[in-house]
Every structure is written in C-alpha cells, then in structure tokens.
Design a protein around this motif. Structure first.
Motif, PDB file in Angstrom:
ATOM      1  N   GLY A 196      69.726  56.137  -7.711  1.00  0.00           N
ATOM      2  CA  GLY A 196      70.563  56.908  -6.785  1.00  0.00           C
ATOM      3  C   GLY A 196      69.944  58.241  -6.429  1.00  0.00           C
ATOM      4  N   LEU A 197      69.403  58.927  -7.419  1.00  0.00           N
ATOM      5  CA  LEU A 197      68.742  60.211  -7.153  1.00  0.00           C
ATOM      6  C   LEU A 197      67.530  60.006  -6.254  1.00  0.00           C
ATOM      7  CD1 LEU A 197      68.250  63.251  -7.574  1.00  0.00           C
ATOM      8  CD2 LEU A 197      66.964  62.635  -9.637  1.00  0.00           C
ATOM      9  N   ALA A 198      66.691  59.052  -6.608  1.00  0.00           N
ATOM     10  CA  ALA A 198      65.458  58.834  -5.841  1.00  0.00           C
ATOM     11  C   ALA A 198      65.746  58.468  -4.386  1.00  0.00           C
ATOM     12  CB  ALA A 198      64.622  57.747  -6.499  1.00  0.00           C
ATOM     13  N   GLU A 199      66.856  57.800  -4.144  1.00  0.00           N
ATOM     14  CA  GLU A 199      67.192  57.384  -2.782  1.00  0.00           C
ATOM     15  C   GLU A 199      67.998  58.433  -2.021  1.00  0.00           C
ATOM     16  OE1 GLU A 199      69.028  53.540  -3.483  1.00  0.00           O
ATOM     17  OE2 GLU A 199      67.091  52.532  -3.225  1.00  0.00           O
ATOM     18  N   SER A 200      68.281  59.560  -2.643  1.00  0.00           N
ATOM     19  CA  SER A 200      69.080  60.606  -2.005  1.00  0.00           C
ATOM     20  C   SER A 200      68.198  61.672  -1.361  1.00  0.00           C
ATOM     21  CB  SER A 200      69.986  61.281  -3.044  1.00  0.00           C
ATOM     22  OG  SER A 200      69.211  62.089  -3.919  1.00  0.00           O
ATOM     23  N   GLU A 201      68.835  62.522  -0.563  1.00  0.00           N
ATOM     24  CA  GLU A 201      68.115  63.650   0.038  1.00  0.00           C
ATOM     25  C   GLU A 201      67.568  64.564  -1.049  1.00  0.00           C
ATOM     26  OE1 GLU A 201      70.119  65.795   3.159  1.00  0.00           O
ATOM     27  OE2 GLU A 201      70.996  63.954   3.952  1.00  0.00           O
ATOM     28  N   MET A 202      68.348  64.755  -2.118  1.00  0.00           N
ATOM     29  CA  MET A 202      67.891  65.593  -3.223  1.00  0.00           C
ATOM     30  C   MET A 202      66.648  64.994  -3.868  1.00  0.00           C
ATOM     31  SD  MET A 202      68.082  68.343  -4.954  1.00  0.00           S
ATOM     32  CE  MET A 202      69.664  69.045  -4.570  1.00  0.00           C
ATOM     33  N   GLY A 203      66.633  63.675  -4.013  1.00  0.00           N
ATOM     34  CA  GLY A 203      65.471  63.000  -4.579  1.00  0.00           C
ATOM     35  C   GLY A 203      64.223  63.230  -3.748  1.00  0.00           C
ATOM     36  N   VAL A 204      64.384  63.202  -2.430  1.00  0.00           N
ATOM     37  CA  VAL A 204      63.253  63.462  -1.537  1.00  0.00           C
ATOM     38  C   VAL A 204      62.779  64.899  -1.719  1.00  0.00           C
ATOM     39  CG1 VAL A 204      62.523  63.614   0.883  1.00  0.00           C
ATOM     40  CG2 VAL A 204      63.904  61.669   0.115  1.00  0.00           C
ATOM     41  N   ILE A 251      63.081  66.715  -4.461  1.00  0.00           N
ATOM     42  CA  ILE A 251      62.479  66.844  -5.790  1.00  0.00           C
ATOM     43  C   ILE A 251      61.112  66.172  -5.859  1.00  0.00           C
ATOM     44  CG2 ILE A 251      62.694  66.139  -8.217  1.00  0.00           C
ATOM     45  CD1 ILE A 251      65.754  66.401  -7.859  1.00  0.00           C
ATOM     46  N   PHE A 252      61.046  64.916  -5.400  1.00  0.00           N
ATOM     47  CA  PHE A 252      59.848  64.114  -5.569  1.00  0.00           C
ATOM     48  C   PHE A 252      58.908  64.113  -4.378  1.00  0.00           C
ATOM     49  CE2 PHE A 252      63.139  61.722  -8.096  1.00  0.00           C
ATOM     50  CZ  PHE A 252      62.642  62.009  -9.354  1.00  0.00           C
ATOM     51  N   GLY A 253      59.433  64.420  -3.195  1.00  0.00           N
ATOM     52  CA  GLY A 253      58.682  64.198  -1.967  1.00  0.00           C
ATOM     53  C   GLY A 253      59.011  62.799  -1.469  1.00  0.00           C
ATOM     54  N   ALA A 254      58.876  62.565  -0.176  1.00  0.00           N
ATOM     55  CA  ALA A 254      59.332  61.308   0.425  1.00  0.00           C
ATOM     56  C   ALA A 254      58.658  60.076  -0.175  1.00  0.00           C
ATOM     57  CB  ALA A 254      59.111  61.342   1.934  1.00  0.00           C
ATOM     58  N   GLU A 255      57.349  60.082  -0.287  1.00  0.00           N
ATOM     59  CA  GLU A 255      56.635  58.906  -0.796  1.00  0.00           C
ATOM     60  C   GLU A 255      56.924  58.670  -2.272  1.00  0.00           C
ATOM     61  OE1 GLU A 255      55.000  56.378   0.740  1.00  0.00           O
ATOM     62  OE2 GLU A 255      55.865  57.401   2.464  1.00  0.00           O
ATOM     63  N   LYS A 256      56.877  59.730  -3.065  1.00  0.00           N
ATOM     64  CA  LYS A 256      57.121  59.593  -4.505  1.00  0.00           C
ATOM     65  C   LYS A 256      58.562  59.138  -4.757  1.00  0.00           C
ATOM     66  CE  LYS A 256      55.821  59.926  -8.804  1.00  0.00           C
ATOM     67  NZ  LYS A 256      54.838  59.020  -9.368  1.00  0.00           N
ATOM     68  N   ALA A 257      59.505  59.621  -3.959  1.00  0.00           N
ATOM     69  CA  ALA A 257      60.909  59.204  -4.112  1.00  0.00           C
ATOM     70  C   ALA A 257      61.032  57.695  -3.909  1.00  0.00           C
ATOM     71  CB  ALA A 257      61.806  59.956  -3.130  1.00  0.00           C
ATOM     72  N   LYS A 258      60.315  57.150  -2.913  1.00  0.00           N
ATOM     73  CA  LYS A 258      60.328  55.699  -2.688  1.00  0.00           C
ATOM     74  C   LYS A 258      59.745  54.963  -3.896  1.00  0.00           C
ATOM     75  CE  LYS A 258      59.941  56.001   2.330  1.00  0.00           C
ATOM     76  NZ  LYS A 258      59.037  55.817   3.469  1.00  0.00           N
ATOM     77  N   GLU A 259      58.667  55.520  -4.465  1.00  0.00           N
ATOM     78  CA  GLU A 259      58.038  54.910  -5.637  1.00  0.00           C
ATOM     79  C   GLU A 259      58.982  54.942  -6.839  1.00  0.00           C
ATOM     80  OE1 GLU A 259      54.271  56.767  -6.493  1.00  0.00           O
ATOM     81  OE2 GLU A 259      53.615  56.577  -4.416  1.00  0.00           O
ATOM     82  N   VAL A 260      59.656  56.075  -7.037  1.00  0.00           N
ATOM     83  CA  VAL A 260      60.584  56.218  -8.160  1.00  0.00           C
ATOM     84  C   VAL A 260      61.748  55.238  -8.002  1.00  0.00           C
ATOM     85  CG1 VAL A 260      62.211  57.786  -9.301  1.00  0.00           C
ATOM     86  CG2 VAL A 260      59.925  58.604  -8.680  1.00  0.00           C
ATOM     87  N   ALA A 261      62.278  55.119  -6.793  1.00  0.00           N
ATOM     88  CA  ALA A 261      63.377  54.177  -6.552  1.00  0.00           C
ATOM     89  C   ALA A 261      62.924  52.743  -6.822  1.00  0.00           C
ATOM     90  CB  ALA A 261      63.894  54.321  -5.123  1.00  0.00           C
ATOM     91  N   ALA A 262      61.748  52.389  -6.344  1.00  0.00           N
ATOM     92  CA  ALA A 262      61.225  51.035  -6.570  1.00  0.00           C
ATOM     93  C   ALA A 262      61.005  50.791  -8.061  1.00  0.00           C
ATOM     94  CB  ALA A 262      59.917  50.843  -5.799  1.00  0.00           C
ATOM     95  N   HIS A 263      60.484  51.792  -8.748  1.00  0.00           N
ATOM     96  CA  HIS A 263      60.276  51.669 -10.194  1.00  0.00           C
ATOM     97  C   HIS A 263      61.615  51.486 -10.906  1.00  0.00           C
ATOM     98  CE1 HIS A 263      58.693  52.293 -14.196  1.00  0.00           C
ATOM     99  NE2 HIS A 263      59.597  53.245 -14.379  1.00  0.00           N
TER     100      HIS A 263
END
Length: 119
Positions: free
Chosen positions: A65-73, A75-87
């Motif tokens: 949920g965090l990785a797929e949120s605006e806050m996740g983007v 925190i992680f940056g757009a690409e890393k957030a996608k990677e974290v969500a997939a992981h």
C-alpha cells in the motif's frame, strides 16, 4: 528469561538497531531495553519494547500500500516504488506476512520470542 532467549533477542536487537530501515522510536526502545537487561526495570522495559515493535512492524499489505501510494513515490522515487510494490506482491504470494526489510525481519524474529521474553 532463559539465557539462550536473551542472547538471541540481544543479537536481533543489535541487528534491528543497525538496520537503515529502523525507526528512531524502535532504536530508542531497543536501547532502553538493552540498558534495562539485568536490572529491576527489565520486565517493564521488555513490555514497552514489545509494544513498540508490534506497533512498528510493517505488514506486507502495508508495504504494498505504501509503495503504491503518492507517499511511496515520494519516499522511494517512482521506479523504486514500483519495484518495492512488485517485491511486496512477490513475497506475499510466497506466504510472507510482514515486510522483509532488515528492520522488519529482525522485529519478526524478536516477536517470535515474545512469550519467552515475558515469562
């Protein structure tokens, strides 16, 4: 607390404190617990430490949920957030309940000894 349980929890507590993903609150609770080991305050600090760890551990659904949120983007940056969500989705599919970052992994190991810590 049995010596082998204490030694294990101390080891995992140091792993937690050294994890880059460990919150300051968890580090403070960990240090307070370490400082109390062997003193009359140990039982009270153990309860506080466990409460902090239970509040801080991130579920795998929370991670996704965090990785797929605006806050996740943010925190992680757009690409890393996608990677974290997939992981997160990958480890959830494999049966994980909690985030597997170093801090959450240490917390999960400590909480597995909760009953023995409180005995």
């Amino acid at each position: 607390m049995k010596k082998e349980v204490l030694d294990y929890v101390v080891e995992q507590t140091h792993a937690l404190m050294n994890a880059a993903s460990c919150s300051q609150e968890a580090k403070d609770a960990a240090q307070a617990w370490l400082d109390a080991v062997g003193t009359e305050n140990e039982a009270e600090e153990t309860k506080k430490y466990i409460a902090e760890l239970e509040a801080d551990i991130v579920t795998v659904d929370g991670l996704i949920g965090l990785a797929e949120s605006e806050m996740g983007v943010k925190i992680f940056g757009a690409e890393k957030a996608k990677e974290v969500a997939a992981h997160g989705k990958e480890i959830k599919a494999a049966g994980a309940v909690y985030c597997d970052c170093p801090a959450c992994a240490a917390v999960e190991k400590i909480l597995a000894k909760k009953d023995e810590m409180l005995a």
